[in-house]
Design a protein around this motif. Structure first.
Motif, PDB file in Angstrom:
ATOM      1  N   GLN A   1      -3.128  17.685 -11.489  1.00  0.00           N
ATOM      2  CA  GLN A   1      -1.850  16.988 -11.518  1.00  0.00           C
ATOM      3  C   GLN A   1      -0.720  17.956 -11.875  1.00  0.00           C
ATOM      4  N   SER A   2       0.521  17.496 -11.671  1.00  0.00           N
ATOM      5  CA  SER A   2       1.684  18.186 -12.212  1.00  0.00           C
ATOM      6  C   SER A   2       1.959  17.619 -13.595  1.00  0.00           C
ATOM      7  N   VAL A   3       1.849  18.459 -14.612  1.00  0.00           N
ATOM      8  CA  VAL A   3       2.010  18.034 -15.998  1.00  0.00           C
ATOM      9  C   VAL A   3       2.938  19.013 -16.707  1.00  0.00           C
ATOM     10  N   ARG A   4       3.854  18.495 -17.497  1.00  0.00           N
ATOM     11  CA  ARG A   4       4.738  19.332 -18.308  1.00  0.00           C
ATOM     12  C   ARG A   4       4.624  18.895 -19.751  1.00  0.00           C
ATOM     13  N   VAL A   5       4.323  19.834 -20.642  1.00  0.00           N
ATOM     14  CA  VAL A   5       4.179  19.557 -22.065  1.00  0.00           C
ATOM     15  C   VAL A   5       5.400  20.096 -22.808  1.00  0.00           C
ATOM     16  N   LEU A   6       6.011  19.230 -23.615  1.00  0.00           N
ATOM     17  CA  LEU A   6       7.134  19.612 -24.469  1.00  0.00           C
ATOM     18  C   LEU A   6       6.610  19.663 -25.897  1.00  0.00           C
TER      19      LEU A   6
ATOM     20  N   TRP B   1      -6.395  33.141 -12.411  1.00  0.00           N
ATOM     21  CA  TRP B   1      -5.000  32.962 -12.787  1.00  0.00           C
ATOM     22  C   TRP B   1      -4.192  32.148 -11.777  1.00  0.00           C
ATOM     23  N   LEU B   2      -4.821  31.697 -10.687  1.00  0.00           N
ATOM     24  CA  LEU B   2      -4.093  31.014  -9.612  1.00  0.00           C
ATOM     25  C   LEU B   2      -4.760  29.684  -9.287  1.00  0.00           C
ATOM     26  N   SER B   3      -3.940  28.635  -9.198  1.00  0.00           N
ATOM     27  CA  SER B   3      -4.435  27.308  -8.812  1.00  0.00           C
ATOM     28  C   SER B   3      -3.526  26.722  -7.742  1.00  0.00           C
ATOM     29  N   LEU B   4      -4.141  26.275  -6.652  1.00  0.00           N
ATOM     30  CA  LEU B   4      -3.452  25.547  -5.595  1.00  0.00           C
ATOM     31  C   LEU B   4      -3.930  24.103  -5.670  1.00  0.00           C
ATOM     32  N   TYR B   5      -3.012  23.165  -5.783  1.00  0.00           N
ATOM     33  CA  TYR B   5      -3.444  21.793  -6.015  1.00  0.00           C
ATOM     34  C   TYR B   5      -2.593  20.819  -5.201  1.00  0.00           C
ATOM     35  N   GLY B   6      -3.100  19.620  -5.067  1.00  0.00           N
ATOM     36  CA  GLY B   6      -2.383  18.591  -4.346  1.00  0.00           C
ATOM     37  C   GLY B   6      -3.131  17.284  -4.409  1.00  0.00           C
TER      38      GLY B   6
ATOM     39  N   SER C   1       2.607  11.616  -2.978  1.00  0.00           N
ATOM     40  CA  SER C   1       1.843  12.795  -2.581  1.00  0.00           C
ATOM     41  C   SER C   1       2.531  14.033  -3.127  1.00  0.00           C
ATOM     42  N   GLN C   2       1.745  15.047  -3.398  1.00  0.00           N
ATOM     43  CA  GLN C   2       2.282  16.281  -3.959  1.00  0.00           C
ATOM     44  C   GLN C   2       1.392  17.456  -3.572  1.00  0.00           C
ATOM     45  N   ALA C   3       1.989  18.643  -3.594  1.00  0.00           N
ATOM     46  CA  ALA C   3       1.264  19.886  -3.362  1.00  0.00           C
ATOM     47  C   ALA C   3       1.966  20.969  -4.163  1.00  0.00           C
ATOM     48  N   GLY C   4       1.191  21.806  -4.842  1.00  0.00           N
ATOM     49  CA  GLY C   4       1.821  22.793  -5.698  1.00  0.00           C
ATOM     50  C   GLY C   4       0.964  24.005  -5.980  1.00  0.00           C
ATOM     51  N   VAL C   5       1.574  24.935  -6.720  1.00  0.00           N
ATOM     52  CA  VAL C   5       0.938  26.190  -7.117  1.00  0.00           C
ATOM     53  C   VAL C   5       1.180  26.398  -8.608  1.00  0.00           C
ATOM     54  N   LYS C   6       0.142  26.849  -9.319  1.00  0.00           N
ATOM     55  CA  LYS C   6       0.269  27.203 -10.735  1.00  0.00           C
ATOM     56  C   LYS C   6      -0.276  28.607 -10.957  1.00  0.00           C
ATOM     57  N   LEU C   7       0.378  29.336 -11.854  1.00  0.00           N
ATOM     58  CA  LEU C   7      -0.099  30.654 -12.270  1.00  0.00           C
ATOM     59  C   LEU C   7      -0.165  30.683 -13.784  1.00  0.00           C
ATOM     60  N   HIS C   8      -1.264  31.225 -14.306  1.00  0.00           N
ATOM     61  CA  HIS C   8      -1.448  31.264 -15.758  1.00  0.00           C
ATOM     62  C   HIS C   8      -2.134  32.562 -16.161  1.00  0.00           C
TER      63      HIS C   8
END
Length: 848
Positions: free
Chosen positions: A121-126, A596-601, A635-642
């Protein structure tokens, strides 16, 4: 003929330095002989399990954000599990914070950077660092203002005032103004318990007025997995995680002072872990004035207080917790203000008074107390319990029960702009909700985790509201005069869901999460007008029946009348029962070709339960038999780097995602300034890009940014023969951005200075035309503010300074085209709520 390889288990538990379990730690097991890699993530109780080949030796690596990685070697033996219990040690200067964050077993924790990265998922933590960048008198709504895609508007800047928030253009909350065409379409939870009103869908933001009680907030974009959502998560869900019990005793007390007579006091106390028990108690109280002051000096004050406690008992097979929360917040609401002078609109409502506008009476001016007096009161009580039971190392059972009571009061006594038989208002609805959820999670071989469960909620909602005039015999809450307007509906709602999902990895680099949920909602409507209200002699009610559209006159005793009606009834006279439900499928995936790379959707669906109450909607303004549930297709598609450690950079997490939301068959109940409601059905589309970044380029510097670029429009809206299709959805900024940094400067061994700077920008947005009762192509200008702060911890003390809008920029956070319902005058002029001017706060904390 081939023979199956003999296998054996590798299992154990991961804990922090104080013995608290660590959920979300990552386990990597590499076969020394073949190089094959096995992976696992610790569950809620800190445990993990892997299946390896008997006789093979595995190199084990355990990692978790903020802790030193641990490496071990084990040899798998058939029929005899290899037990590996690991205690992690904290890395670097964050030791004290991370140990407290680890908490005791059963404590609710925010997702770590690694968990956010691994999520489909797309998640943002504050976290507390970002929350501390905001005003110390802010409430929960203001906390969200630094998340991607979130826009916050309200009539004040403290937790006592109410705000409307939009997430990627979809609304939650009610800040006291009309024009929004969605309502209650975000899920809101507190410590994992749903708190948005289950009947109306609305969350009143000042139910959480004290940000000092919030440990972190997590925003999930889109409905989310079936096992992790509640109701009306159309565009997403927001979790407010309060302070949690800890392994060691702790106490802190914070006192804050600011301009506009702002004062706030908050404390936190934890008992530490004793014989398996641990508790936290926290409370806060705030008072202060608005930045908008009338010519008589009345400063529209507000006050709030909130208290919270949670008790956890650990035992060998799991834990049980009990929580309680209470809040009480009230604030006077300043009157809206014209942006330019309007003939006949004066600041005191008299013909010879000074013209009332930002241009003539002052940008932040408002009506005097004698001309306009309205205060907004909200009260909430929440009690809950949660049981986590580890049936075996691979099976977790969870059961939650809760009760919530919400009381709300809009009390208006003076309003010279609307003299007559409805000059005063007593809006006093309440909601009572009981709920229970049961979930079972089973970890299967081959990286397969199945989660299934069900939840049930019963809600009773009453919509009582009375517009009256004491001079005509009306009385707040119970007596309607000639010319009054009222409603009093009871909604009994029974809602349940059953859900199942399977998160599995057929190969190491791929995670798939198919899921499905069934939602059923039964609602019983009863009219309470004649039972709960008294009427002055001569009253004749203008009532109607939503089942057949007939209007008729009745006497206060319920008998038919041939006289002309003189009391307006907003709700339907006909009782009814209706049932709605349906299936909500979803599918998500994540591809991780590198560590270090995730492609998700993914694709998720959500049914929007009916918005009950107010003066219209299902059973009242709409025939319930014809009502169809709104549907969200997301619907969503994204990229994460960590990265955890790359050269001098300690940590780096960034993500960018494209989203598309089709919100079909919406019930658009648009409340105008005069209190009337316009009904329509429409479909809308939301398309955009969310981007976030958190990075520590050095051990002393942290930078962050959250940005959204979006376009929305109505794909289908026909109202009264007029086609609004193709118009943009109002109050959706085309750009939202915040960017900031904070730096740690060591002064000596006992003192550091942490300066902060951040910039918040809100782009142009179209506004609503109340005069036409429809969206418009008119836009309000973009605006941005620069903010500064500093945090100075010294031994057991902490000093904090926060300066907001340091250049004292004048801007309106909300504008709409008036129909003249609020202030009179010729319709078509612009009304506004101005944003806050320069504010500065100082806080001092003591902790031990």
């Amino acid at each position: 003929m081939g023979w199956a390889a003999v296998t054996g288990l590798i299992q154990g538990r991961v804990v922090d330095p104080s013995g608290g379990v660590i959920p979300g730690a990552h386990i990597t097991a590499t076969d020394v002989a073949t190089g094959a890699v096995l992976r696992a993530v610790t569950g809620a109780n800190g445990s993990f399990q892997l299946t390896g080949k008997a006789g093979h030796t595995y190199a084990i690596r355990v990692t978790y954000d903020g802790f030193q990685a641990v490496q071990r070697r084990v040899t798998v033996v058939a029929g005899q599990p290899a037990v590996l219990n690991v205690q992690l040690t904290v890395r670097g200067v964050s030791q004290t914070v991370m140990v407290r964050a680890g908490g005791v077993k059963g404590a609710t924790t925010a997702p770590t950077q690694q968990q956010v990265f691994q999520s489909t998922q797309s998640v943002r933590v504050l976290d507390r660092e970002q929350i501390n960048s905001l005003s110390p008198v802010a409430g929960a709504a203001q906390i969200l203002s630094v998340a991607p895609g979130v826009n916050v508007t309200g009539f004040g800047s403290t937790g006592a005032t109410k705000s409307t928030i939009t997430l990627n253009g979809v609304q939650q909350g009610w800040g006291g103004y009309g024009g929004f065409t969605t309502a209650g379409d975000l899920g809101i939870t507190f410590d994992g318990i749903p708190v948005a009103d289950a009947a109306t869908g609305l969350w009143q933001s000042n139910m959480f007025p004290q940000s000092a009680l919030i440990n972190s907030s997590s925003v999930t974009y889109g409905p989310g997995d079936p096992a992790n959502r509640w109701y009306n998560n159309v565009a997403g869900g927001v979790e407010f995680t309060p302070l949690q019990p800890t392994n060691h005793p702790h106490f802190s007390l914070t006192q804050t002072f600011g301009n506009y007579a702002q004062e706030n006091t908050a404390f936190e106390a934890t008992t530490g872990l004793y014989r398996g028990w641990s508790a936290v108690f926290a409370a806060g109280h705030g008072t202060g004035d608005s930045y908008r002051v009338g010519p008589d000096g009345f400063a529209n004050p507000g006050r709030d207080y909130a208290g919270y406690g949670k008790l956890i008992k650990n035992f060998d097979a799991g834990d049980i917790s009990f929580g309680g929360y209470y809040s009480d917040a009230v604030a006077y609401r300043p009157q809206v203000i014209p942006t330019t002078a309007v003939a006949g609109v004066t600041i005191d409502g008299t013909p010879n008074g000074a013209l009332y506008s930002q241009q003539t009476s002052g940008f932040y001016s408002t009506a005097p107390f004698a001309a306009y007096e309205k205060h907004d009161f909200n009260q909430m009580a929440l009690f809950w319990s949660r049981l986590n039971l580890n049936v075996d190392p691979t099976t977790l059972v969870q059961n939650e029960v809760w009760f919530e009571r919400i009381n709300r009061l809009h009390d208006r006594n003076n309003d010279v702009f609307n003299l007559g038989s409805q000059v005063a208002e007593w809006n006093n609805p309440f909601t009572k909700t009981y709920g229970e959820r049961f979930t079972i999670q089973k970890i299967l071989p081959a990286h397969n985790t199945v989660t299934a469960g069900a939840w049930y909620m019963h809600t009773l909602y009453n919509s009582r509201n009375l517009f009256y005039n004491p001079a005509d015999g009306g009385s707040s809450g119970d007596v309607a005069n000639i010319g009054a307007k009222l409603r009093d509906s009871y909604f009994g709602q029974d809602m349940y869901t059953v859900f199942a999902q399977d998160q599995f990895s057929p190969v190491d680099w791929l995670t798939l999460t198919p899921g499905i949920r069934y939602l059923d909602n039964q609602i019983a409507y009863t009219n309470g007008d004649l039972h709960d209200f008294a009427f002055v002699p001569g009253a004749v009610l203008n009532d109607s029946c939503a089942l057949n559209g007939n209007s008729f006159a009745i006497n206060p005793d319920g008998t038919p009348s041939t006289a002309t009606p003189n009391v307006k009834i907003q709700n339907s006279f006909c009782d009814a029962v209706e049932n709605r439900g349906g299936y909500e499928p979803s599918f998500d995936l994540a591809i991780r070709p590198f560590s270090w790379l995730s492609l998700y959707g993914g694709y998720q669906t959500e049914l929007r339960t009916p918005a009950l109450g107010g003066g219209g909607g299902m059973f009242q303004g709409v025939d319930p038999r014809s009502y169809t549930l709104a549907t969200a297709e997301y619907s969503q598609a994204g990229v994460k780097l960590h990265f955890n450690q790359v050269g001098p950079m300690n940590a780096f997490l960034t993500g960018i995602s494209y989203f598309h939301l089709l919100f079909k068959n919406q019930e658009l109940d648009t409340t105008l300034g005069n209190g009337d409601t316009i009904y329509a059905n429409a479909s809308s589309r939301y398309n955009g890009v969310d981007w976030y970044l958190d990075a520590n380029p050095t051990s002393h510097l942290h930078v962050f940014t959250n940005s959204t670029f979006e376009r929305t429009l109505y794909s289908d809206w026909n109202q009264g023969g007029t086609d609004f299709s193709g118009l943009m959805v109002p109050y959706v900024p085309n750009t939202i951005m915040n960017i900031g940094a904070y730096y740690t400067i060591p002064v000596n061994e006992q003192m550091v200075v942490q300066p902060r700077v951040w910039y918040q920008f809100t782009g142009s947005q179209t506004i609503f035309n109340n005069n036409a009762g429809a969206p418009s192509s008119t836009t309000m200008p973009s605006f941005g503010t620069v903010n500064l702060g500093a945090n100075i911890p010294v031994k057991f003390l902490n000093f904090r300074v926060t300066a907001l809008n340091i250049f004292n920029k004048q801007y309106n956070q909300y504008e709409w085209i008036s129909s003249g319902g609020y202030l009179g005058g010729t319709p078509g002029y612009m009304l506004a709520y101005p944003g806050a001017p320069f504010e500065i706060y100082g806080s001092v904390s003591v902790h031990f």
